[in-house]
Design a protein around this motif. Structure first.
Motif, PDB file in Angstrom:
ATOM      1  N   SER A 130       0.820  -1.202   0.000  1.00 49.89           N
ATOM      2  CA  SER A 130       0.000   0.000   0.000  1.00 49.89           C
ATOM      3  C   SER A 130       0.857   1.257   0.000  1.00 49.89           C
ATOM      4  O   SER A 130       2.038   1.229   0.332  1.00 49.89           O
ATOM      5  CB  SER A 130      -0.913   0.017   1.230  1.00 49.89           C
ATOM      6  OG  SER A 130      -0.130   0.179   2.411  1.00 49.89           O
ATOM      7  N   ALA A 131       0.208   2.350  -0.372  1.00 46.78           N
ATOM      8  CA  ALA A 131       0.820   3.673  -0.300  1.00 46.78           C
ATOM      9  C   ALA A 131      -0.326   4.676  -0.230  1.00 46.78           C
ATOM     10  O   ALA A 131      -1.495   4.322  -0.423  1.00 46.78           O
ATOM     11  CB  ALA A 131       1.687   3.950  -1.523  1.00 46.78           C
ATOM     12  N   VAL A 132       0.020   5.916   0.053  1.00 48.87           N
ATOM     13  CA  VAL A 132      -0.987   6.979   0.049  1.00 48.87           C
ATOM     14  C   VAL A 132      -0.382   8.179  -0.674  1.00 48.87           C
ATOM     15  O   VAL A 132       0.767   8.536  -0.440  1.00 48.87           O
ATOM     16  CB  VAL A 132      -1.482   7.310   1.478  1.00 48.87           C
ATOM     17  CG1 VAL A 132      -0.365   7.712   2.394  1.00 48.87           C
ATOM     18  CG2 VAL A 132      -2.564   8.365   1.458  1.00 48.87           C
ATOM     19  N   ARG A 133      -1.147   8.745  -1.586  1.00 47.00           N
ATOM     20  CA  ARG A 133      -0.681   9.888  -2.388  1.00 47.00           C
ATOM     21  C   ARG A 133      -1.009  11.173  -1.633  1.00 47.00           C
ATOM     22  O   ARG A 133      -2.185  11.480  -1.413  1.00 47.00           O
ATOM     23  CB  ARG A 133      -1.377   9.893  -3.737  1.00 47.00           C
ATOM     24  CG  ARG A 133      -0.900  10.982  -4.680  1.00 47.00           C
ATOM     25  CD  ARG A 133      -1.668  10.920  -6.005  1.00 47.00           C
ATOM     26  NE  ARG A 133      -1.025  11.685  -7.029  1.00 47.00           N
ATOM     27  CZ  ARG A 133      -1.199  12.989  -7.211  1.00 47.00           C
ATOM     28  NH1 ARG A 133      -2.000  13.669  -6.413  1.00 47.00           N
ATOM     29  NH2 ARG A 133      -0.563  13.619  -8.191  1.00 47.00           N
ATOM     30  N   LEU A 134       0.034  11.925  -1.259  1.00 50.85           N
ATOM     31  CA  LEU A 134      -0.153  13.142  -0.472  1.00 50.85           C
ATOM     32  C   LEU A 134       0.755  14.261  -0.963  1.00 50.85           C
ATOM     33  O   LEU A 134       1.856  14.007  -1.455  1.00 50.85           O
ATOM     34  CB  LEU A 134       0.186  12.881   1.000  1.00 50.85           C
ATOM     35  CG  LEU A 134      -0.634  11.835   1.739  1.00 50.85           C
ATOM     36  CD1 LEU A 134      -0.035  11.581   3.113  1.00 50.85           C
ATOM     37  CD2 LEU A 134      -2.086  12.262   1.850  1.00 50.85           C
ATOM     38  N   SER A 135       0.301  15.479  -0.755  1.00 49.83           N
ATOM     39  CA  SER A 135       1.191  16.624  -0.929  1.00 49.83           C
ATOM     40  C   SER A 135       1.999  16.748   0.367  1.00 49.83           C
ATOM     41  O   SER A 135       1.633  16.163   1.397  1.00 49.83           O
ATOM     42  CB  SER A 135       0.379  17.904  -1.163  1.00 49.83           C
ATOM     43  OG  SER A 135      -0.333  18.258   0.010  1.00 49.83           O
ATOM     44  N   VAL A 136       3.067  17.499   0.324  1.00 47.01           N
ATOM     45  CA  VAL A 136       3.877  17.680   1.535  1.00 47.01           C
ATOM     46  C   VAL A 136       3.056  18.341   2.646  1.00 47.01           C
ATOM     47  O   VAL A 136       3.094  17.871   3.793  1.00 47.01           O
ATOM     48  CB  VAL A 136       5.182  18.447   1.225  1.00 47.01           C
ATOM     49  CG1 VAL A 136       5.919  18.812   2.503  1.00 47.01           C
ATOM     50  CG2 VAL A 136       6.071  17.593   0.332  1.00 47.01           C
ATOM     51  N   PRO A 137       2.270  19.384   2.380  1.00 48.38           N
ATOM     52  CA  PRO A 137       1.444  19.950   3.452  1.00 48.38           C
ATOM     53  C   PRO A 137       0.434  18.945   4.025  1.00 48.38           C
ATOM     54  O   PRO A 137       0.174  18.939   5.232  1.00 48.38           O
ATOM     55  CB  PRO A 137       0.736  21.132   2.789  1.00 48.38           C
ATOM     56  CG  PRO A 137       1.648  21.541   1.673  1.00 48.38           C
ATOM     57  CD  PRO A 137       2.231  20.234   1.172  1.00 48.38           C
ATOM     58  N   GLU A 138      -0.121  18.078   3.166  1.00 51.52           N
ATOM     59  CA  GLU A 138      -1.041  17.051   3.661  1.00 51.52           C
ATOM     60  C   GLU A 138      -0.310  16.065   4.553  1.00 51.52           C
ATOM     61  O   GLU A 138      -0.826  15.660   5.601  1.00 51.52           O
ATOM     62  CB  GLU A 138      -1.711  16.321   2.496  1.00 51.52           C
ATOM     63  CG  GLU A 138      -2.715  17.168   1.757  1.00 51.52           C
ATOM     64  CD  GLU A 138      -3.180  16.555   0.451  1.00 51.52           C
ATOM     65  OE1 GLU A 138      -4.291  16.921   0.010  1.00 51.52           O
ATOM     66  OE2 GLU A 138      -2.445  15.735  -0.159  1.00 51.52           O
ATOM     67  N   LEU A 139       0.891  15.654   4.153  1.00 53.63           N
ATOM     68  CA  LEU A 139       1.682  14.751   4.986  1.00 53.63           C
ATOM     69  C   LEU A 139       2.024  15.400   6.314  1.00 53.63           C
ATOM     70  O   LEU A 139       1.921  14.768   7.364  1.00 53.63           O
ATOM     71  CB  LEU A 139       2.971  14.335   4.270  1.00 53.63           C
ATOM     72  CG  LEU A 139       3.918  13.477   5.109  1.00 53.63           C
ATOM     73  CD1 LEU A 139       3.277  12.135   5.465  1.00 53.63           C
ATOM     74  CD2 LEU A 139       5.237  13.272   4.384  1.00 53.63           C
ATOM     75  N   GLU A 140       2.404  16.651   6.275  1.00 54.27           N
ATOM     76  CA  GLU A 140       2.756  17.371   7.497  1.00 54.27           C
ATOM     77  C   GLU A 140       1.588  17.357   8.487  1.00 54.27           C
ATOM     78  O   GLU A 140       1.757  17.085   9.668  1.00 54.27           O
ATOM     79  CB  GLU A 140       3.161  18.799   7.154  1.00 54.27           C
ATOM     80  CG  GLU A 140       3.673  19.588   8.332  1.00 54.27           C
ATOM     81  CD  GLU A 140       4.205  20.947   7.921  1.00 54.27           C
ATOM     82  OE1 GLU A 140       4.935  21.525   8.735  1.00 54.27           O
ATOM     83  OE2 GLU A 140       3.904  21.436   6.812  1.00 54.27           O
ATOM     84  N   ARG A 141       0.398  17.613   7.978  1.00 54.59           N
ATOM     85  CA  ARG A 141      -0.799  17.654   8.819  1.00 54.59           C
ATOM     86  C   ARG A 141      -1.184  16.251   9.292  1.00 54.59           C
ATOM     87  O   ARG A 141      -1.379  16.011  10.484  1.00 54.59           O
ATOM     88  CB  ARG A 141      -1.934  18.288   8.017  1.00 54.59           C
ATOM     89  CG  ARG A 141      -3.179  18.582   8.780  1.00 54.59           C
ATOM     90  CD  ARG A 141      -4.144  19.450   7.972  1.00 54.59           C
ATOM     91  NE  ARG A 141      -4.356  19.001   6.608  1.00 54.59           N
ATOM     92  CZ  ARG A 141      -5.403  18.293   6.202  1.00 54.59           C
ATOM     93  NH1 ARG A 141      -6.352  17.966   7.049  1.00 54.59           N
ATOM     94  NH2 ARG A 141      -5.510  17.935   4.942  1.00 54.59           N
ATOM     95  N   ALA A 142      -1.293  15.312   8.367  1.00 52.86           N
ATOM     96  CA  ALA A 142      -1.799  13.973   8.703  1.00 52.86           C
ATOM     97  C   ALA A 142      -0.808  13.145   9.518  1.00 52.86           C
ATOM     98  O   ALA A 142      -1.220  12.268  10.273  1.00 52.86           O
ATOM     99  CB  ALA A 142      -2.175  13.217   7.430  1.00 52.86           C
ATOM    100  N   SER A 143       0.475  13.419   9.388  1.00 56.68           N
ATOM    101  CA  SER A 143       1.469  12.646  10.145  1.00 56.68           C
ATOM    102  C   SER A 143       1.525  13.062  11.606  1.00 56.68           C
ATOM    103  O   SER A 143       2.076  12.345  12.433  1.00 56.68           O
ATOM    104  CB  SER A 143       2.860  12.823   9.534  1.00 56.68           C
ATOM    105  OG  SER A 143       3.327  14.142   9.738  1.00 56.68           O
ATOM    106  N   GLU A 144       0.929  14.241  11.886  1.00 56.12           N
ATOM    107  CA  GLU A 144       0.996  14.796  13.240  1.00 56.12           C
ATOM    108  C   GLU A 144       2.449  14.900  13.707  1.00 56.12           C
ATOM    109  O   GLU A 144       2.778  14.666  14.858  1.00 56.12           O
ATOM    110  CB  GLU A 144       0.148  13.976  14.217  1.00 56.12           C
ATOM    111  CG  GLU A 144      -1.321  13.946  13.814  1.00 56.12           C
ATOM    112  CD  GLU A 144      -2.205  13.068  14.681  1.00 56.12           C
ATOM    113  OE1 GLU A 144      -1.693  12.348  15.587  1.00 56.12           O
ATOM    114  OE2 GLU A 144      -3.426  13.067  14.444  1.00 56.12           O
ATOM    115  N   ALA A 145       3.318  15.257  12.761  1.00 48.22           N
ATOM    116  CA  ALA A 145       4.747  15.346  13.030  1.00 48.22           C
ATOM    117  C   ALA A 145       5.051  16.417  14.077  1.00 48.22           C
ATOM    118  O   ALA A 145       4.396  17.464  14.112  1.00 48.22           O
ATOM    119  CB  ALA A 145       5.500  15.654  11.744  1.00 48.22           C
ATOM    120  N   ILE A 146       6.045  16.133  14.893  1.00 46.48           N
ATOM    121  CA  ILE A 146       6.516  17.104  15.874  1.00 46.48           C
ATOM    122  C   ILE A 146       7.126  18.292  15.145  1.00 46.48           C
ATOM    123  O   ILE A 146       7.017  19.423  15.587  1.00 46.48           O
ATOM    124  CB  ILE A 146       7.526  16.431  16.829  1.00 46.48           C
ATOM    125  CG1 ILE A 146       6.773  15.434  17.707  1.00 46.48           C
ATOM    126  CG2 ILE A 146       8.260  17.470  17.671  1.00 46.48           C
ATOM    127  CD1 ILE A 146       7.671  14.551  18.530  1.00 46.48           C
TER     128      ILE A 146
END
Length: 154
Positions: A130-146
């Protein structure tokens, strides 16, 4: 179970419909790029490191490599990857499907600067197919990165 956790997590951000599932393995950068038909650098690989009794994840571009000196300077410890048998118990996803979506409580997530050069990236979605197609801002938000770090070699 891992895919369900990743999907539920992505649903909170309205991104679950971006999950892609394959009939072939996407467990490595090369295999994921082949399954997606993209360049390997567009794969957002998730690297799992020991941190005390827990773990931290760093998402980096598929062509990036950890720079041990930068890592030690940023985190104050040697870059020691988790052994394969510790990944799923500590992170919540097995090797080949590790992603920042639906991880166990206490797992710290960071994004490496190597990802900033892309419009679209593809992290795993909890399984080795599996994979998920994301923009960098979407990844930043959805990853809940510190936050963002710069711990990879150019």
């Amino acid at each position: 179970m891992s895919m369900e956790r990743a999907r539920a997590h992505l649903e909170k951000y309205g991104l679950a419909d971006r999950i892609l599932e394959f009939d072939v393995s996407s467990a490595t950068v090369a295999l994921a790029a082949q399954a997606l038909g993209c360049e390997p650098e567009h794969i957002a690989k998730t690297l799992s490191f020991e941190r005390g009794e827990g773990a931290l994840l760093i998402l980096a571009a598929g062509d990036a490599r950890i720079d041990n000196a930068k890592f030690k300077q940023r985190f104050g410890m040697k870059a020691r990857m988790l052994s394969a048998d510790r990944v799923e118990p500590l992170i919540g996803h097995a090797v080949g499907g590790v992603c920042p979506f639906g991880v166990r409580p206490g797992v710290e997530v960071y994004l490496d600067a190597s990802l900033r050069r892309f419009d679209v990236i593809y992290p795993a979605a909890g399984t080795p197919k599996s994979a998920v197609r994301l923009s960098v801002p979407e990844l930043e938000r959805a990853s809940e990165a510190i936050g963002w770090v710069d711990v990879c070699k150019a």
